[in-house]
Design a protein around this motif. Sequence first.
Motif, short mmCIF file in Angstrom:
data_model
loop_
_atom_site.label_atom_id
_atom_site.label_comp_id
_atom_site.label_asym_id
_atom_site.label_seq_id
_atom_site.Cartn_x
_atom_site.Cartn_y
_atom_site.Cartn_z
N ALA A 8 -9.83 18.95 57.48
CA ALA A 8 -10.10 19.28 59.10
C ALA A 8 -9.64 20.72 59.54
N HIS A 9 -8.71 20.86 59.82
CA HIS A 9 -8.52 21.80 59.94
C HIS A 9 -8.85 23.39 59.77
N LEU A 10 -9.25 22.97 58.31
CA LEU A 10 -10.50 24.42 57.93
C LEU A 10 -11.75 24.46 58.30
N GLU A 11 -12.26 23.02 58.76
CA GLU A 11 -13.37 22.25 58.49
C GLU A 11 -13.52 23.56 60.01
N LYS A 12 -12.72 22.63 61.03
CA LYS A 12 -12.66 23.52 62.80
C LYS A 12 -12.81 25.52 62.46
N GLN A 13 -12.27 26.38 61.47
CA GLN A 13 -13.09 27.65 61.30
C GLN A 13 -13.81 27.66 60.66
N ILE A 14 -14.50 26.88 60.09
CA ILE A 14 -15.84 27.54 59.89
C ILE A 14 -17.14 26.90 60.32
N GLU A 15 -17.18 26.31 61.86
CA GLU A 15 -18.05 24.96 62.02
C GLU A 15 -19.20 26.25 62.67
N GLY A 16 -20.40 26.59 62.66
CA GLY A 16 -20.77 26.48 63.49
C GLY A 16 -21.43 28.11 62.80
N LYS A 17 -20.85 28.46 61.33
CA LYS A 17 -20.67 29.97 60.58
C LYS A 17 -21.65 29.37 58.72
N HIS B 206 -18.96 21.63 53.96
CA HIS B 206 -19.63 20.79 52.52
C HIS B 206 -20.78 21.43 52.54
N GLU B 207 -21.24 22.39 53.88
CA GLU B 207 -22.58 23.51 53.95
C GLU B 207 -21.76 24.70 53.36
N TRP B 208 -21.25 25.20 54.46
CA TRP B 208 -20.10 26.08 53.73
C TRP B 208 -20.17 25.68 51.95
N ALA B 209 -19.39 24.93 51.15
CA ALA B 209 -19.68 25.02 50.24
C ALA B 209 -20.77 24.77 48.72
N GLN B 210 -21.58 24.49 49.51
CA GLN B 210 -22.52 24.69 48.89
C GLN B 210 -24.07 26.22 49.06
N ASN B 211 -23.87 26.69 50.64
CA ASN B 211 -24.20 28.33 50.81
C ASN B 211 -23.33 28.83 49.83
N PHE C 10 -20.47 31.46 56.07
CA PHE C 10 -19.65 31.58 56.04
C PHE C 10 -18.00 32.07 56.73
N PHE C 11 -17.11 31.76 56.42
CA PHE C 11 -16.14 32.21 57.06
C PHE C 11 -15.99 33.35 57.65
N ALA C 12 -16.34 34.44 56.76
CA ALA C 12 -16.85 35.59 57.91
C ALA C 12 -18.07 35.73 58.58
N GLY C 13 -18.84 34.79 58.94
CA GLY C 13 -19.72 34.91 60.15
C GLY C 13 -21.45 34.71 58.66
N ASP C 14 -21.99 35.73 58.55
CA ASP C 14 -23.63 35.83 58.09
C ASP C 14 -22.69 36.00 56.47
N LYS C 15 -22.23 37.07 55.79
CA LYS C 15 -21.54 37.33 55.10
C LYS C 15 -19.88 36.98 54.30
N ILE C 16 -19.88 36.49 53.11
CA ILE C 16 -18.50 36.33 52.59
C ILE C 16 -17.55 37.39 52.84
#
Length: 172
Positions: free
Chosen positions: A79-88, A131-136, A90-96
Amino acid sequence: MKTRLTYEESKVILEYIDEKWKGGDFYPLLPQDPYERAQARFWAQFADDKCAFGTWGACCAEDALEKEKAVQIALESFAHLEKQIEGKKFFAGDKIGYLDLVAGWIPHWLGVMEETGGIKILDAERFPSLHEWAQNFIEIPLIKECVPPRDFLVNYTTARLSYVRSLAPNKP
């Protein structure tokens, strides 16, 4: 005379790559801002310590109550990791970036641990952004090429689980 550097820690390797090939045609793995760089390192360590090891603990647990507690702890971490990726994307933005690569085990290994350990952690309803990040992430051609076959991972994880469980003390 050149010194050959050998690293066994993947995070150390990623940081070495980031430092060694700064500029040029490469985009950085870690943010340039020191605070953001520290945040990426923190969340990478969190993904390893809390998410990966938490999931493995849930996977290894044989007692139903112990397994349920371990799953809850893992879910809280995700759940904490989910908050870090919300709205992006990738975690880094548009690029990995660094955190994407460190957490890159999630799209493939997590499903294997869920299957072999009889648990469920990552579902689209509970963690839609993750989940969306994992697919991307898993659809990036270079990543896709490097992922071992799922059946190999299932067999490997099943064997590791059997071994770990064989080490557990017998309970009355």
